[in-house]
Design an enzyme around this catalytic site. Sequence first.
Site, PDB file in Angstrom:
ATOM      1  N   ARG A  71     -94.111  33.498 -34.253  1.00  0.00           N
ATOM      2  CA  ARG A  71     -94.119  34.913 -33.848  1.00  0.00           C
ATOM      3  C   ARG A  71     -95.022  35.167 -32.647  1.00  0.00           C
ATOM      4  O   ARG A  71     -94.969  36.232 -32.030  1.00  0.00           O
ATOM      5  CB  ARG A  71     -94.598  35.777 -35.015  1.00  0.00           C
ATOM      6  N   TRP A  74     -99.501  37.135 -29.709  1.00  0.00           N
ATOM      7  CA  TRP A  74     -98.659  37.112 -28.501  1.00  0.00           C
ATOM      8  C   TRP A  74     -99.159  38.279 -27.666  1.00  0.00           C
ATOM      9  O   TRP A  74     -98.979  39.440 -28.021  1.00  0.00           O
ATOM     10  CB  TRP A  74     -97.198  37.290 -28.894  1.00  0.00           C
ATOM     11  N   GLU A  89     -74.540  33.281 -23.366  1.00  0.00           N
ATOM     12  CA  GLU A  89     -75.438  32.746 -24.390  1.00  0.00           C
ATOM     13  C   GLU A  89     -75.867  31.315 -24.021  1.00  0.00           C
ATOM     14  O   GLU A  89     -77.023  30.941 -24.224  1.00  0.00           O
ATOM     15  CB  GLU A  89     -74.737  32.785 -25.757  1.00  0.00           C
ATOM     16  N   LYS A 120     -90.895  35.066 -31.387  1.00  0.00           N
ATOM     17  CA  LYS A 120     -89.650  35.179 -32.152  1.00  0.00           C
ATOM     18  C   LYS A 120     -89.189  36.623 -32.329  1.00  0.00           C
ATOM     19  O   LYS A 120     -88.034  36.922 -32.103  1.00  0.00           O
ATOM     20  CB  LYS A 120     -89.845  34.508 -33.508  1.00  0.00           C
ATOM     21  N   LYS A 170     -79.746  30.225 -23.555  1.00  0.00           N
ATOM     22  CA  LYS A 170     -80.389  29.157 -24.341  1.00  0.00           C
ATOM     23  C   LYS A 170     -81.063  28.171 -23.407  1.00  0.00           C
ATOM     24  O   LYS A 170     -82.190  27.752 -23.631  1.00  0.00           O
ATOM     25  CB  LYS A 170     -79.305  28.494 -25.182  1.00  0.00           C
ATOM     26  N   GLU A 198     -84.262  29.719 -21.667  1.00  0.00           N
ATOM     27  CA  GLU A 198     -85.443  30.050 -22.478  1.00  0.00           C
ATOM     28  C   GLU A 198     -86.155  28.822 -23.019  1.00  0.00           C
ATOM     29  O   GLU A 198     -87.370  28.852 -23.184  1.00  0.00           O
ATOM     30  CB  GLU A 198     -85.130  31.062 -23.574  1.00  0.00           C
ATOM     31  N   ASN A 212    -100.813  44.053 -35.462  1.00  0.00           N
ATOM     32  CA  ASN A 212     -99.583  43.861 -34.685  1.00  0.00           C
ATOM     33  C   ASN A 212     -99.123  45.239 -34.232  1.00  0.00           C
ATOM     34  O   ASN A 212     -99.194  46.183 -35.011  1.00  0.00           O
ATOM     35  CB  ASN A 212     -98.458  43.265 -35.544  1.00  0.00           C
ATOM     36  N   GLY A 213     -98.602  45.337 -33.019  1.00  0.00           N
ATOM     37  CA  GLY A 213     -98.118  46.633 -32.538  1.00  0.00           C
ATOM     38  C   GLY A 213     -98.927  47.080 -31.336  1.00  0.00           C
ATOM     39  O   GLY A 213     -99.651  46.287 -30.725  1.00  0.00           O
ATOM     40  N   CYS A 237     -96.681  38.437 -32.945  1.00  0.00           N
ATOM     41  CA  CYS A 237     -97.977  38.294 -33.608  1.00  0.00           C
ATOM     42  C   CYS A 237     -97.751  38.152 -35.119  1.00  0.00           C
ATOM     43  O   CYS A 237     -96.802  38.689 -35.662  1.00  0.00           O
ATOM     44  CB  CYS A 237     -98.930  39.449 -33.372  1.00  0.00           C
ATOM     45  N   HIS A 239     -65.965  36.034  -5.796  1.00  0.00           N
ATOM     46  CA  HIS A 239     -66.439  37.300  -5.217  1.00  0.00           C
ATOM     47  C   HIS A 239     -67.912  37.233  -4.844  1.00  0.00           C
ATOM     48  O   HIS A 239     -68.543  38.266  -4.640  1.00  0.00           O
ATOM     49  CB  HIS A 239     -66.173  38.456  -6.187  1.00  0.00           C
TER      50      HIS A 239
HETATM   51  C1  F6R Z   1     -82.709  34.174 -27.853  1.00  0.00           C
HETATM   52  C2  F6R Z   1     -83.517  34.988 -28.708  1.00  0.00           C
HETATM   53  C3  F6R Z   1     -83.741  36.423 -28.348  1.00  0.00           C
HETATM   54  C4  F6R Z   1     -83.385  37.285 -29.564  1.00  0.00           C
HETATM   55  C5  F6R Z   1     -83.708  38.755 -29.280  1.00  0.00           C
HETATM   56  C6  F6R Z   1     -83.310  39.648 -30.451  1.00  0.00           C
HETATM   57  O1  F6R Z   1     -82.578  32.880 -28.330  1.00  0.00           O
HETATM   58  O2  F6R Z   1     -83.968  34.527 -29.712  1.00  0.00           O
HETATM   59  O3  F6R Z   1     -83.004  36.804 -27.236  1.00  0.00           O
HETATM   60  O4  F6R Z   1     -82.034  37.096 -29.846  1.00  0.00           O
HETATM   61  O5  F6R Z   1     -85.069  38.914 -29.029  1.00  0.00           O
HETATM   62  O6  F6R Z   1     -83.944  39.279 -31.630  1.00  0.00           O
HETATM   63  P1  F6R Z   1     -83.433  39.798 -33.021  1.00  0.00           P
HETATM   64  O7  F6R Z   1     -82.091  39.195 -33.263  1.00  0.00           O
HETATM   65  O8  F6R Z   1     -84.451  39.318 -34.012  1.00  0.00           O
HETATM   66  O9  F6R Z   1     -83.355  41.293 -32.948  1.00  0.00           O
END
Ligand code: F6R
Length: 608
Positions: free
Chosen positions: A27, A74, A483, A603, A487, A490, A100-101, A2, A506
């Site tokens: 966000r 969000w 990773e 984000k 990627k 998501e 927010n929160g 948010c 396995h």
């Molecule tokens: C993946 C992604 C999320 C963040 C995770 C932690 O591409 O963006 O998995 O890596 O939410 O976020 P931060 O690094 O901001 O604590």
Amino acid sequence: MCGIVAYIGPKDATPFLLEGLARLEYRGYDSAGVAVAGRTGGLKLRKVKGRVADLAAAVPARFKGGTGIGHTRWATHGVPSDANAHPHLDNAERIAVVHNGIIENADELRAKLTADGAVFRSETDTEVLSHLIAAHAAGGVELEDAVRAALGRVVGTYGIAVLDAEQPDRIVVARNGSPIVLGIGEKEMFAASDVSALVRYTRQVVHLEDGELATVRADGFRTFTADARTTHRQPSTVDWEIDSFDTGGYEHYLLKEIHEQPGSVERTLSGRLDERFSTAHLGGLNLDARELREIRRVKILGCGSAYYAGEMGAQLIEELARIPAHSEPASEFRYRNPVIEADTLYVAVSQSGETYDTLAAVQEIKRKGGRVLGVVNTVGSAIARECDGGIYLHAGPEVSVASTKAFTSTVVAFALLALHFGRIHDLSPADGRRIVAALQALPDQIREVLDQSEAIAKLAAEYADSTGMMFIGRVRGYPVAREGAQKLKEISYVHAEAYPASELKHGPLALISPELPTVALVPDDELLDKNLTTLGEIKARSGRVIAVAHRRPEDRLVDHCILVPKSEPELDPLLLNIPLQLLAYHAAVALGRDVDKPRNLAKSVTVE
Ligand code: F6R
């Protein structure tokens, strides 16, 4: 998670609010709203389910006022809808709140307020705040006193901005677990949950502390605590460039951020490599060599990609410093009553510096007397401030929801930490030199990988409609596989699974078929033969293989191969990861996904 914006000054607030919300949209982006105190009295409110662009289209030309607040959401409490979008008003439509929160005792407060006559129009916890503040504001009470009194009854986390139709010469903001930053302009003031909304207007900012409130007027601000004690805060200067918040000619922020990596890695390294002693200087650690020698273990904590970057970091620390190191999801660690050891160094990893689970893990460690370093991108963020020291990434703002350049810079920061540790322990000067030279070579090597973007786009288009994808790697390659799978899933929504290549036989080998292609990390290192054997096993089951390698394996073992430049074995994972970012990006584009704002995500995850 948010976004909040607020404006007070001589101009019309609405254009700033809408532009600020567009910058914060990464966000959260399921609904958005604005409220302004009209020059003729009363509040004007517009809120819609959808994007900020939908809100802008719904705001009429006469929607004007010199004081205003806005929000992009969000959803946590209640589905995305017009009614659940912020701002929320009280029944007299005097008080507007963006938040927010999470208000944990919202149900209890809602029941009490309803009994007192409040009529709720949304399913959100936030609406409780507007009714509660309105109840405390009755009878000519100053807005800041009403907000203080209301927050005194609230349990939970919040960043809020409050507008009062009867006191339109001020906005009151408050922070507890969710960031609020004030922006100081020329006879105008701004507030936001994130500096990215402010940098076009001012570089002078004040980050509120948890438990702090501020009354913001056009000509200045006053900060104070919940018990009304004035606090004194010095503004700091934001050094982020405005163009970091534009796509800069790229089709998406994500592609821009992938291509920014040579520069962001240079910034992470800048001034930190010491060729004379073949080591790294990390001024912010706040730990001298003697203290570092006493560390027997390293525990790395982060969420999502930050956790995977931590896995690469743990591998680097074990290899270069020979100190046992392990990465764990902060979201799990905080709930399992962890044993905190005096000779363990805890390292919290976060791009945003706001992730609630990571912050809570740091607080738990500190409460038990542990020592925590932060590897953080956002200067002055909650996690950075909570840690005892750390390494800033200097990767620049990351706007796209999926992490790319911050991920790479995190691994580079761990390489610096591992080198520094290693040279205090048993890493030889010759090995130190080897790592220093390899780190210096990284930016150009990343450029070489990025030059293959078009070829990777073709490959991605060919494979994008697969039912799923398997990512495999061994030891150093396994976090790369994790990773890479993260990627892809998501941003393209293609199911992706990561496995250690050694584990395939396995169980997951049963999944291999032409419909489930495998992306295999095949570095030219001591495990090459083992990896080639695994490729043979996949091909024998009619699996299709895309190898990411330093040398093309025999044709019978692969369908496609992406070649990356060779670094030192310890640093190879950094370069092997770059093509996987491009593969995910181009697959998402081929499938027509909303690359920068993938569904259901946001984000920074500032809630539990
Ligand atoms: C993946 C992604 C999320 C963040 C995770 C932690 O591409 O963006 O998995 O890596 O939410 O976020 P931060 O690094 O901001 O604590």
